[in-house]
Structure formats: C-alpha cells, structure tokens
Motif scaffolding. Structure first.
Motif, PDB file in Angstrom:
ATOM      1  N   ALA A 205     -23.286  10.729  33.671  1.00 10.96           N
ATOM      2  CA  ALA A 205     -22.098  10.688  32.810  1.00 10.96           C
ATOM      3  C   ALA A 205     -21.590  12.117  32.658  1.00 10.96           C
ATOM      4  CB  ALA A 205     -22.435  10.073  31.459  1.00 10.96           C
ATOM      5  N   PRO A 206     -20.951  12.648  33.701  1.00 15.13           N
ATOM      6  CA  PRO A 206     -20.680  14.091  33.757  1.00 15.13           C
ATOM      7  C   PRO A 206     -19.515  14.580  32.916  1.00 15.13           C
ATOM      8  CG  PRO A 206     -19.783  13.015  35.697  1.00 15.13           C
ATOM      9  CD  PRO A 206     -20.521  11.949  34.927  1.00 15.13           C
ATOM     10  N   TYR A 207     -18.775  13.678  32.294  1.00 20.13           N
ATOM     11  CA  TYR A 207     -17.544  14.107  31.632  1.00 20.13           C
ATOM     12  C   TYR A 207     -17.747  14.606  30.207  1.00 20.13           C
ATOM     13  CZ  TYR A 207     -15.024  12.179  35.589  1.00 20.13           C
ATOM     14  OH  TYR A 207     -14.559  11.940  36.854  1.00 20.13           O
ATOM     15  N   HIS A 208     -18.951  14.450  29.659  1.00 15.61           N
ATOM     16  CA  HIS A 208     -19.215  14.936  28.307  1.00 15.61           C
ATOM     17  C   HIS A 208     -20.547  15.674  28.273  1.00 15.61           C
ATOM     18  CE1 HIS A 208     -16.149  11.861  27.446  1.00 15.61           C
ATOM     19  NE2 HIS A 208     -15.832  12.654  26.439  1.00 15.61           N
ATOM     20  N   ARG A 209     -20.614  16.661  27.386  1.00 17.73           N
ATOM     21  CA  ARG A 209     -21.821  17.476  27.309  1.00 17.73           C
ATOM     22  C   ARG A 209     -21.916  18.118  25.932  1.00 17.73           C
ATOM     23  NH1 ARG A 209     -23.686  21.552  32.123  1.00 17.73           N
ATOM     24  NH2 ARG A 209     -25.621  22.330  31.190  1.00 17.73           N
ATOM     25  N   VAL A 210     -23.123  18.187  25.429  1.00 18.95           N
ATOM     26  CA  VAL A 210     -23.338  18.850  24.146  1.00 18.95           C
ATOM     27  C   VAL A 210     -23.004  20.327  24.286  1.00 18.95           C
ATOM     28  CG1 VAL A 210     -25.076  19.558  22.460  1.00 18.95           C
ATOM     29  CG2 VAL A 210     -25.069  17.217  23.341  1.00 18.95           C
ATOM     30  N   ALA A 211     -22.185  20.827  23.373  1.00 17.49           N
ATOM     31  CA  ALA A 211     -21.802  22.239  23.396  1.00 17.49           C
ATOM     32  C   ALA A 211     -21.581  22.721  21.969  1.00 17.49           C
ATOM     33  CB  ALA A 211     -20.535  22.440  24.219  1.00 17.49           C
ATOM     34  N   ARG A 212     -22.212  23.830  21.634  1.00 15.72           N
ATOM     35  CA  ARG A 212     -22.054  24.440  20.309  1.00 15.72           C
ATOM     36  C   ARG A 212     -21.486  25.840  20.484  1.00 15.72           C
ATOM     37  NH1 ARG A 212     -27.217  22.145  20.607  1.00 15.72           N
ATOM     38  NH2 ARG A 212     -27.431  20.217  19.381  1.00 15.72           N
ATOM     39  N   ARG A 219     -22.523  29.443  13.574  1.00 12.96           N
ATOM     40  CA  ARG A 219     -22.225  28.274  14.404  1.00 12.96           C
ATOM     41  C   ARG A 219     -21.046  27.520  13.803  1.00 12.96           C
ATOM     42  NH1 ARG A 219     -25.971  22.864  15.098  1.00 12.96           N
ATOM     43  NH2 ARG A 219     -24.269  21.548  15.882  1.00 12.96           N
ATOM     44  N   LEU A 220     -20.049  27.259  14.623  1.00 11.65           N
ATOM     45  CA  LEU A 220     -18.862  26.554  14.148  1.00 11.65           C
ATOM     46  C   LEU A 220     -19.159  25.070  13.987  1.00 11.65           C
ATOM     47  CD1 LEU A 220     -16.081  28.181  16.372  1.00 11.65           C
ATOM     48  CD2 LEU A 220     -16.855  28.874  14.099  1.00 11.65           C
ATOM     49  N   SER A 221     -18.589  24.483  12.974  1.00  7.67           N
ATOM     50  CA  SER A 221     -18.718  23.039  12.789  1.00  7.67           C
ATOM     51  C   SER A 221     -17.671  22.333  13.638  1.00  7.67           C
ATOM     52  CB  SER A 221     -18.530  22.672  11.313  1.00  7.67           C
ATOM     53  OG  SER A 221     -17.248  23.082  10.859  1.00  7.67           O
ATOM     54  N   GLY A 222     -17.943  21.087  13.955  1.00  6.42           N
ATOM     55  CA  GLY A 222     -17.020  20.315  14.781  1.00  6.42           C
ATOM     56  C   GLY A 222     -17.776  19.374  15.688  1.00  6.42           C
ATOM     57  N   VAL A 223     -17.082  18.834  16.664  1.00  6.80           N
ATOM     58  CA  VAL A 223     -17.677  17.862  17.580  1.00  6.80           C
ATOM     59  C   VAL A 223     -18.680  18.558  18.493  1.00  6.80           C
ATOM     60  CG1 VAL A 223     -17.204  16.187  19.398  1.00  6.80           C
ATOM     61  CG2 VAL A 223     -15.575  16.488  17.524  1.00  6.80           C
ATOM     62  N   ASP A 224     -19.916  18.043  18.518  1.00  9.37           N
ATOM     63  CA  ASP A 224     -20.944  18.654  19.364  1.00  9.37           C
ATOM     64  C   ASP A 224     -20.770  18.287  20.834  1.00  9.37           C
ATOM     65  OD1 ASP A 224     -22.234  20.132  17.517  1.00  9.37           O
ATOM     66  OD2 ASP A 224     -23.931  18.782  17.232  1.00  9.37           O
ATOM     67  N   ARG A 225     -20.408  17.032  21.095  1.00 12.61           N
ATOM     68  CA  ARG A 225     -20.331  16.560  22.480  1.00 12.61           C
ATOM     69  C   ARG A 225     -18.897  16.716  22.973  1.00 12.61           C
ATOM     70  NH1 ARG A 225     -23.820  14.198  25.802  1.00 12.61           N
ATOM     71  NH2 ARG A 225     -23.121  12.697  27.365  1.00 12.61           N
ATOM     72  N   GLN A 226     -18.698  17.715  23.815  1.00  9.60           N
ATOM     73  CA  GLN A 226     -17.356  18.087  24.242  1.00  9.60           C
ATOM     74  C   GLN A 226     -16.971  17.426  25.564  1.00  9.60           C
ATOM     75  OE1 GLN A 226     -14.893  20.154  22.966  1.00  9.60           O
ATOM     76  NE2 GLN A 226     -16.026  20.256  21.037  1.00  9.60           N
ATOM     77  N   HIS A 227     -15.664  17.291  25.760  1.00  3.50           N
ATOM     78  CA  HIS A 227     -15.116  16.807  27.020  1.00  3.50           C
ATOM     79  C   HIS A 227     -15.196  17.947  28.035  1.00  3.50           C
ATOM     80  CE1 HIS A 227     -11.461  15.523  29.552  1.00  3.50           C
ATOM     81  NE2 HIS A 227     -12.412  14.642  29.783  1.00  3.50           N
ATOM     82  N   VAL A 228     -15.986  17.768  29.084  1.00  5.09           N
ATOM     83  CA  VAL A 228     -16.291  18.855  30.012  1.00  5.09           C
ATOM     84  C   VAL A 228     -15.042  19.459  30.660  1.00  5.09           C
ATOM     85  CG1 VAL A 228     -17.399  19.392  32.226  1.00  5.09           C
ATOM     86  CG2 VAL A 228     -18.674  18.190  30.439  1.00  5.09           C
ATOM     87  N   PRO A 229     -14.111  18.655  31.217  1.00  9.14           N
ATOM     88  CA  PRO A 229     -12.931  19.285  31.833  1.00  9.14           C
ATOM     89  C   PRO A 229     -12.141  20.145  30.856  1.00  9.14           C
ATOM     90  CG  PRO A 229     -13.112  16.999  32.530  1.00  9.14           C
ATOM     91  CD  PRO A 229     -14.121  17.189  31.430  1.00  9.14           C
TER      92      PRO A 229
END
Length: 421
Positions: A205-212, A219-229
C-alpha cells in the motif's frame, strides 16, 4: 587462455592463467578477449573485469562492453552489466541484470541474474526483480531470488519458497521484501530546526506512510499517516516557482499538509532546509519505486507476448497509477511505468476504435509512459520494435513479435475497464 575448458564452463575463467598469458603476449590476449566479446562470450567479459581490477584492461574496455549491451542476452548480458557497473559506478546497469531475471530466458539464466543481483548495489528495480523472481514457476529461480533478498538484507537464513503451493509464494516474497521497509525509515534532518521522521514503507500500500514533522525541537500535531505523493513534493510546493526554502513558505506548505500548531517564526537555514526536503523526497521515491516495479496483482495479457501489468490505485487520487507494459517477454517501459490515467486510458480507447475500424495506428503511442518505445505493426501481424536506452553509450534494443489485432484489442479493452472501475 581461460584455462581448462571443463573448469571454465563450471567455474569461470582461470584468472591466474589469464594474467600469465596477458603478461607473455598482451596484444594476443587482448585480441582474443575482443573476439570473445564480439562472439558474446561471457567468460571474455569476466576476464576483462578481472584485468580491469588489476589495472591491466584495455583503455577502451568500458566503451567496448557498452557497444555490445544492446544486443546482449542471458548470462552475457548479466556479466556485461555487472562489469560495467563495477567499472563505472553507474547503478543503471543493475536494471540490465534485473531484466534478465524478469524475462523469459532459460531458467539457468534467470538463476544467474538472481545470484548476480545479490552482489550489486541495492536499487528499487533489483529488489522488485528478486521479489518477482520468488514468484517464478521454476523452484531454483525462486530459491536463488529469495537468497538474493536475504543476502542484500544481510541475513544468512535460507528462503522457504520451494513448495508447489503457488498461493504461498507471494506471502513469502512479501515477507522477505519487507526486510527493506525500514531502510529509509528514521529521522531526516535536524529536529532542532527541521526534520521529518518516516515510518516503515508499506510496499503493498505505497500511497500512504507514517510521517512526523519536527520544527524547532517540537513535534507538530496533525495527521501522522501522510499521502506519499504529496509529502514527497514538500520541497516543490515550498519553493515553486522560484521561492527560497525559508520558513514563511515552508509554513504554508506544512499547513496545507494538515499540520497544526506551527510557530509564527522560526529561523531556518535555507540550504539545510532544502537538503532535508531533498532527503525526504529521495527516501520516499526509493520505496515507491520498489512498489511500482514489483509484480502487480492485475496482469492483462501474456507477458511473453503483450501485456499490461497494472498496480494498485491511489485511494486519494486516481490520476497516477503504475502500468508496466510488456512486449516480447521484456518490460518496454523500463524508465517510466507510471501513467497519467485520464490521458493514458483515453489513448488506449482511441487505439481500440482505430483497430476496430481496420486501421493500424502507431503502436503504443500512449503518452510519456511509452516514450522510450518505438513500434510498428505490419499488415502481416509482425510487430517490429525498438526500445531506447537512457544509459550513455548503450544503443537501442530491437526485436520483433507476431501479434494479432484481436489480441491487442483484448488487452487494451480490459485495461481500460480496470482504469474506469
């Protein structure tokens, strides 16, 4: 010159005998090696590589080997690419070895390619080819492909892909490939200023990835699992069209990505910020490229003749999708297999209509994805093609395969249905 013929066949050239001959009669030895290369003798290539390591090879060795690569096949192609990669440090030659493992040559040639990849630099194409090799119908190809992945991962255990249950092959291949999911994970940049922490890659499932994201030590708050592109273009969004990678521009980009609580002002070094964003893009690109070259679940057609292999759709944006085109047993989209779906599907529909109207349109003129392929379908059903190389000094690869219009139309129509679903 290469030693005892039986031993050469099974163990390769006798390097000591080669060196001794080269010391006695260097001109004769080099003449014989050139003749061997011209005859596509892989032992001659191995011998040139051995001489090069000792500083004894002819000065035009690289040019000589490059000139033969376009017409090389099987073990000769593997050895030529191996030596060129060693002599030049150009990793693009790894793809030449991967192509042999991916292809339809004799199973012994595919084994040779799998073994060779273990000793070459790790690239997305090599990992994907070894993963594909673990799905090969030949048990020994699966075994050596698994050993290749284990070896590149630094593991000594034996792969377990020798059974006849095909349903078990892919999970085993996925498990070994997963050993590389952490390769680009970790913190890129300096948390005290700007850093991005990437979680493990998910090749299925390459289109999403955990990113902080860390900014000024927080550390910024927000969505952890980002859209890779989207995440990989953080640098593009920040600097386009010609803006500096300073904090005001970066802040807008981070807010658009969904991060909250950004400070009003942070002092960032432009060069360090740009380097961090470049490192993140390179890491994400590597893992996404592994995914796009792996064997896809959707295969339409026959890879040994003509087929389209379509990767998973992006759940957050269906405009781009991996689509590998196969022709005559080889990948003919070797540099760019990501299609812009609206345009690509439209091009396929147009060709279907033309074929049904009795026309013979230019084959595979489907946009940037197939720019490296030139092909013509003749009235007798013979498709002649030329595959351009992007490696300096390496010529184009040519071939021909007989296809029926009905076969082509069937593949294109089914592909359009997949894209439209």
């Amino acid at each position: 010159m290469f030693g005892d013929p039986y031993l050469v066949r099974h163990e390769g050239a006798d390097i000591d005998a080669l060196i001794a001959e080269h010391e006695r009669t260097p001109e004769r030895a080099e003449q014989m090696l050139r003749a061997g290369v011209a005859d596509h003798d892989h032992v001659a290539v191995e011998s040139l590589g051995a001489l090069a390591r000792l500083g004894r090879a002819p000065s035009d060795t690289v040019a000589l080997l490059r000139s033969t690569l376009a017409s090389a096949h099987g073990v000769f192609r593997v050895r030529t690419a191996q030596v060129l990669c060693e002599l030049t440090g150009v990793e693009e030659y790894v793809s030449e070895v991967a192509a042999v493992l991916e292809g339809f040559g004799h199973w012994s040639e595919r084994i040779d390619a799998a073994i060779a990849l273990r000793a070459l630099p790790i690239t997305p194409r090599s990992l994907a080819a070894l993963h594909r090799g673990m799905l090969d119908p030949e048990p020994l190809v699966r075994h050596h492909s698994g050993k290749g992945l284990l070896g590149l991962a630094g593991r000594q255990s034996e792969p377990t892909v020798d059974g006849e249950d095909q349903a078990a092959w892919r999970p085993a291949a996925d498990e070994l490939l997963g050993a590389f999911a952490e390769r680009t994970a970790g913190i890129h940049g300096d948390q005290a200023s700007l850093a991005v922490e990437l979680g493990p890659a998910d090749y299925a499932a390459p289109y999403h990835r955990v990113a902080r994201v860390y900014l000024a030590g927080t550390r910024l708050s927000g969505v952890d699992r980002q859209h890779v592109p989207t995440l990989r273009n953080i640098g593009v969004y920040t600097t386009y069209p010609d803006r500096a990678p300073g904090y005001p521009n970066l802040r807008v980009t981070l807010e658009q990505l969904g991060f909250d609580g950004l400070p009003e002002s942070v002092a960032l070094d432009d060069k360090a910020t740009a380097a961090t964003m470049d490192a993140v893009a390179a890491a994400l690109d590597f893992d996404f490229d592994v995914s796009r070259w792996c064997a896809a679940e959707i295969l339409i057609g026959d890879r040994s003749r003509f087929a389209l292999e379509i990767g998973p759709a992006d759940p957050d944006g269906a405009q781009l999708r991996a689509c590998t085109v196969w022709l005559d047993g080889r990948i003919v989209t070797p540099f760019d297999n990501v299609a812009y779906v609206p345009q690509f599907a439209h091009s396929l529909r147009l060709d279907v209509d033309r074929y049904r109207a009795g026309q013979l349109p230019d084959f595979a003129h489907w946009g940037p994805t197939t720019d490296d392929l030139s092909a013509e379908l003749l009235p007798d059903g013979m498709l002649q093609y030329r595959l351009r190389s992007q490696i300096d000094g390496v010529g184009d690869r040519e071939g021909a395969v007989r296809l029926s219009v009905g076969e082509i139309v069937a593949v294109l129509e089914r592909a359009v249905d997949v894209f439209d679903a």
